[in-house]
Design a protein around this motif. Structure first.
Motif, PDB file in Angstrom:
ATOM      1  N   SER A 180      10.878   7.678  -1.232  1.00 20.70           N
ATOM      2  CA  SER A 180      12.292   8.062  -1.199  1.00 20.70           C
ATOM      3  C   SER A 180      13.209   6.857  -1.181  1.00 20.70           C
ATOM      4  O   SER A 180      14.134   6.776  -0.376  1.00 20.70           O
ATOM      5  CB  SER A 180      12.552   8.937   0.026  1.00 20.70           C
ATOM      6  OG  SER A 180      12.170   8.253   1.205  1.00 20.70           O
ATOM      7  N   GLY A 181      12.964   5.925  -2.066  1.00 20.58           N
ATOM      8  CA  GLY A 181      13.668   4.652  -2.027  1.00 20.58           C
ATOM      9  C   GLY A 181      15.101   4.683  -2.513  1.00 20.58           C
ATOM     10  O   GLY A 181      15.488   5.476  -3.351  1.00 20.58           O
ATOM     11  N   ARG A 189      11.879  -4.982  -3.061  1.00 21.68           N
ATOM     12  CA  ARG A 189      10.684  -4.427  -2.427  1.00 21.68           C
ATOM     13  C   ARG A 189      11.042  -3.612  -1.191  1.00 21.68           C
ATOM     14  O   ARG A 189      10.316  -2.726  -0.794  1.00 21.68           O
ATOM     15  CB  ARG A 189       9.711  -5.546  -2.043  1.00 21.68           C
ATOM     16  CG  ARG A 189       9.164  -6.321  -3.236  1.00 21.68           C
ATOM     17  CD  ARG A 189       7.986  -7.181  -2.825  1.00 21.68           C
ATOM     18  NE  ARG A 189       6.785  -6.381  -2.630  1.00 21.68           N
ATOM     19  CZ  ARG A 189       6.138  -6.273  -1.483  1.00 21.68           C
ATOM     20  NH1 ARG A 189       6.586  -6.871  -0.408  1.00 21.68           N
ATOM     21  NH2 ARG A 189       5.044  -5.555  -1.400  1.00 21.68           N
ATOM     22  N   LEU A 190      12.166  -3.934  -0.546  1.00 20.44           N
ATOM     23  CA  LEU A 190      12.583  -3.171   0.621  1.00 20.44           C
ATOM     24  C   LEU A 190      13.532  -2.057   0.177  1.00 20.44           C
ATOM     25  O   LEU A 190      14.688  -2.012   0.552  1.00 20.44           O
ATOM     26  CB  LEU A 190      13.258  -4.094   1.646  1.00 20.44           C
ATOM     27  CG  LEU A 190      12.345  -5.118   2.304  1.00 20.44           C
ATOM     28  CD1 LEU A 190      13.136  -6.024   3.229  1.00 20.44           C
ATOM     29  CD2 LEU A 190      11.232  -4.445   3.076  1.00 20.44           C
ATOM     30  N   PHE A 233      10.523  -0.524   7.227  1.00 18.05           N
ATOM     31  CA  PHE A 233      10.800  -0.375   5.801  1.00 18.05           C
ATOM     32  C   PHE A 233       9.483  -0.434   5.030  1.00 18.05           C
ATOM     33  O   PHE A 233       8.638  -1.280   5.309  1.00 18.05           O
ATOM     34  CB  PHE A 233      11.728  -1.491   5.316  1.00 18.05           C
ATOM     35  CG  PHE A 233      13.104  -1.445   5.920  1.00 18.05           C
ATOM     36  CD1 PHE A 233      14.122  -0.744   5.304  1.00 18.05           C
ATOM     37  CD2 PHE A 233      13.374  -2.111   7.103  1.00 18.05           C
ATOM     38  CE1 PHE A 233      15.394  -0.704   5.857  1.00 18.05           C
ATOM     39  CE2 PHE A 233      14.641  -2.074   7.666  1.00 18.05           C
ATOM     40  CZ  PHE A 233      15.658  -1.367   7.038  1.00 18.05           C
ATOM     41  N   VAL A 234       9.341   0.456   4.085  1.00 19.71           N
ATOM     42  CA  VAL A 234       8.116   0.522   3.285  1.00 19.71           C
ATOM     43  C   VAL A 234       8.448   0.171   1.838  1.00 19.71           C
ATOM     44  O   VAL A 234       9.260   0.854   1.206  1.00 19.71           O
ATOM     45  CB  VAL A 234       7.481   1.926   3.350  1.00 19.71           C
ATOM     46  CG1 VAL A 234       6.194   1.958   2.524  1.00 19.71           C
ATOM     47  CG2 VAL A 234       7.204   2.321   4.795  1.00 19.71           C
ATOM     48  N   PRO A 235       7.852  -0.882   1.299  1.00 23.90           N
ATOM     49  CA  PRO A 235       8.125  -1.253  -0.093  1.00 23.90           C
ATOM     50  C   PRO A 235       7.763  -0.138  -1.067  1.00 23.90           C
ATOM     51  O   PRO A 235       6.785   0.585  -0.865  1.00 23.90           O
ATOM     52  CB  PRO A 235       7.232  -2.477  -0.317  1.00 23.90           C
ATOM     53  CG  PRO A 235       6.968  -3.011   1.055  1.00 23.90           C
ATOM     54  CD  PRO A 235       6.923  -1.819   1.954  1.00 23.90           C
ATOM     55  N   ALA A 236       8.542  -0.015  -2.124  1.00 27.27           N
ATOM     56  CA  ALA A 236       8.295   1.026  -3.119  1.00 27.27           C
ATOM     57  C   ALA A 236       6.959   0.828  -3.830  1.00 27.27           C
ATOM     58  O   ALA A 236       6.378   1.792  -4.340  1.00 27.27           O
ATOM     59  CB  ALA A 236       9.433   1.058  -4.134  1.00 27.27           C
ATOM     60  N   ASP A 237       6.476  -0.408  -3.861  1.00 25.06           N
ATOM     61  CA  ASP A 237       5.218  -0.684  -4.552  1.00 25.06           C
ATOM     62  C   ASP A 237       4.071  -0.954  -3.580  1.00 25.06           C
ATOM     63  O   ASP A 237       3.080  -1.593  -3.945  1.00 25.06           O
ATOM     64  CB  ASP A 237       5.389  -1.876  -5.496  1.00 25.06           C
ATOM     65  CG  ASP A 237       5.776  -3.160  -4.751  1.00 25.06           C
ATOM     66  OD1 ASP A 237       6.070  -3.074  -3.528  1.00 25.06           O
ATOM     67  OD2 ASP A 237       5.800  -4.239  -5.385  1.00 25.06           O
ATOM     68  N   ALA A 238       4.189  -0.450  -2.362  1.00 25.56           N
ATOM     69  CA  ALA A 238       3.158  -0.708  -1.349  1.00 25.56           C
ATOM     70  C   ALA A 238       1.804  -0.172  -1.791  1.00 25.56           C
ATOM     71  O   ALA A 238       1.685   0.984  -2.216  1.00 25.56           O
ATOM     72  CB  ALA A 238       3.567  -0.074  -0.025  1.00 25.56           C
ATOM     73  N   LYS A 246       1.913  -0.695   7.414  1.00 25.37           N
ATOM     74  CA  LYS A 246       3.154  -0.016   7.780  1.00 25.37           C
ATOM     75  C   LYS A 246       2.892   1.145   8.734  1.00 25.37           C
ATOM     76  O   LYS A 246       3.688   1.425   9.629  1.00 25.37           O
ATOM     77  CB  LYS A 246       3.890   0.468   6.528  1.00 25.37           C
ATOM     78  CG  LYS A 246       4.434  -0.670   5.678  1.00 25.37           C
ATOM     79  CD  LYS A 246       5.433  -1.517   6.467  1.00 25.37           C
ATOM     80  CE  LYS A 246       5.962  -2.684   5.674  1.00 25.37           C
ATOM     81  NZ  LYS A 246       6.940  -3.506   6.441  1.00 25.37           N
ATOM     82  N   ARG A 247       1.771   1.824   8.541  1.00 25.21           N
ATOM     83  CA  ARG A 247       1.389   2.901   9.466  1.00 25.21           C
ATOM     84  C   ARG A 247       1.223   2.345  10.879  1.00 25.21           C
ATOM     85  O   ARG A 247       1.706   2.922  11.864  1.00 25.21           O
ATOM     86  CB  ARG A 247       0.093   3.564   8.988  1.00 25.21           C
ATOM     87  CG  ARG A 247      -0.323   4.783   9.808  1.00 25.21           C
ATOM     88  CD  ARG A 247      -1.776   5.136   9.578  1.00 25.21           C
ATOM     89  NE  ARG A 247      -2.682   4.141  10.140  1.00 25.21           N
ATOM     90  CZ  ARG A 247      -2.971   4.047  11.443  1.00 25.21           C
ATOM     91  NH1 ARG A 247      -2.411   4.863  12.308  1.00 25.21           N
ATOM     92  NH2 ARG A 247      -3.823   3.119  11.869  1.00 25.21           N
ATOM     93  N   GLN A 248       0.547   1.202  10.977  1.00 27.67           N
ATOM     94  CA  GLN A 248       0.362   0.572  12.275  1.00 27.67           C
ATOM     95  C   GLN A 248       1.696   0.091  12.849  1.00 27.67           C
ATOM     96  O   GLN A 248       1.924   0.135  14.074  1.00 27.67           O
ATOM     97  CB  GLN A 248      -0.617  -0.595  12.146  1.00 27.67           C
ATOM     98  CG  GLN A 248      -2.033  -0.175  11.784  1.00 27.67           C
ATOM     99  CD  GLN A 248      -2.973  -1.357  11.609  1.00 27.67           C
ATOM    100  OE1 GLN A 248      -2.674  -2.478  11.995  1.00 27.67           O
ATOM    101  NE2 GLN A 248      -4.128  -1.104  11.003  1.00 27.67           N
TER     102      GLN A 248
END
Length: 269
Positions: A180-181, A189-190, A233-238, A246-248
């Motif tokens: 949902s970026g 990336r952010l 924040f989760v990068p769109a290309d993670a 990111k989960r951790q």
């Protein structure tokens, strides 16, 4: 006399059995009654409002309305199972919120209750231990939450997996953030909507120790605290490895927020 005693005992037992049978016949229609469900949900809503009114926020609580995180909205409010019950009463009025609520029958009352606060409920389960294995209902719920974010609404989601490891985030909430970026910061990336780890605690409470998630029943006439932890924040290309990191990160931030909320209400004088 023995015969009469036996007859009397048998009659009483039959009476009790008949009462139980009658109650079972009544209970099922009541459990399915929309009127009864709405009545119970209304009682729950009244109770959490009472807690909010009689439990003033302690110094050090996060300023939710127009506070430090307002510029990050719309965002994804992350909560723990068993620690989320007061959220509707503490969420600022007039700000749209869509919340994911489990599809289980037990969660139906929760869905009805939050709707009484003007919060929209989306039914589904988005915790999941794999971002590639969402069931159909969970996938639909994530799509609905993504649409809500695009429309400028905040969303709320339980981070840990039902009946999994309590207070350990699943990948579902991280997946929603990745999908949902929108550009929030200069770095491309952010680009995901921020996850806002949030906790509410009260000084008066009852913990259901035998429940898998240590569900907390908050009580009125005490103190309360709201803490919004460090945004994630989760990068769109993670990739998978970064999704796990990111989960951790969500787990650590949400546990820190929860610990701080309890420290404030238990340490305040």
């Amino acid at each position: 006399m023995e015969h009469e005693a036996v007859k009397g005992a048998t009659g009483r037992a039959a009476g009790r059995g008949g009462t139980r049978t009658l109650w079972r016949r009544i209970r099922e229609p009541l459990a399915q009654s929309r009127f009864v469900k709405n009545f119970i949900a209304g009682l729950f809503a009244w109770f959490v409002r009472l807690i909010r009114i009689t439990s003033p926020l302690v110094k050090g609580s996060t300023q939710v309305a127009g506070g430090a995180y307002a510029h990050l909205e719309p965002g994804i409010i992350a909560l723990w199972h068993g620690q989320h019950l007061l959220t509707p009463a503490y969420y600022p009025k007039g700000r749209p919120l869509v919340a994911m609520v489990s599809r289980s029958a037990d969660a139906e009352l929760n869905a009805l209750m939050i709707e009484k606060f003007g919060i929209e409920a989306v039914r589904g389960s988005g915790g999941r231990d794999s971002s590639k294995h969402l069931d159909k209902g969970g996938a639909k719920a994530l799509i609905a939450l993504k649409k809500a974010l695009v429309a400028g609404k905040n969303v709320a989601m339980i981070a840990d997996i039902p009946h999994g490891t309590p207070r350990d985030a699943g990948l579902g909430i991280v997946l929603l953030a990745r999908l949902s970026g929108r550009p929030i910061l200069p770095s491309a990336r952010l680009s995901g909507r921020p996850i806002l780890p949030s906790a509410i605690a009260t000084s008066r409470r009852k913990v259901l120790e035998r429940s898998w998630d240590k569900t907390t029943i908050n009580l009125p006439f005490g103190r309360s605290a709201v803490i919004v932890g460090t945004p994630v924040f989760v990068p769109a290309d993670a990739d998978d490895a970064e999704m796990e990191r990111k989960r951790q990160e969500v787990t650590a931030s949400l546990n820190a927020a929860t610990a701080e909320a309890y420290r404030l209400v238990d340490g305040a004088k």
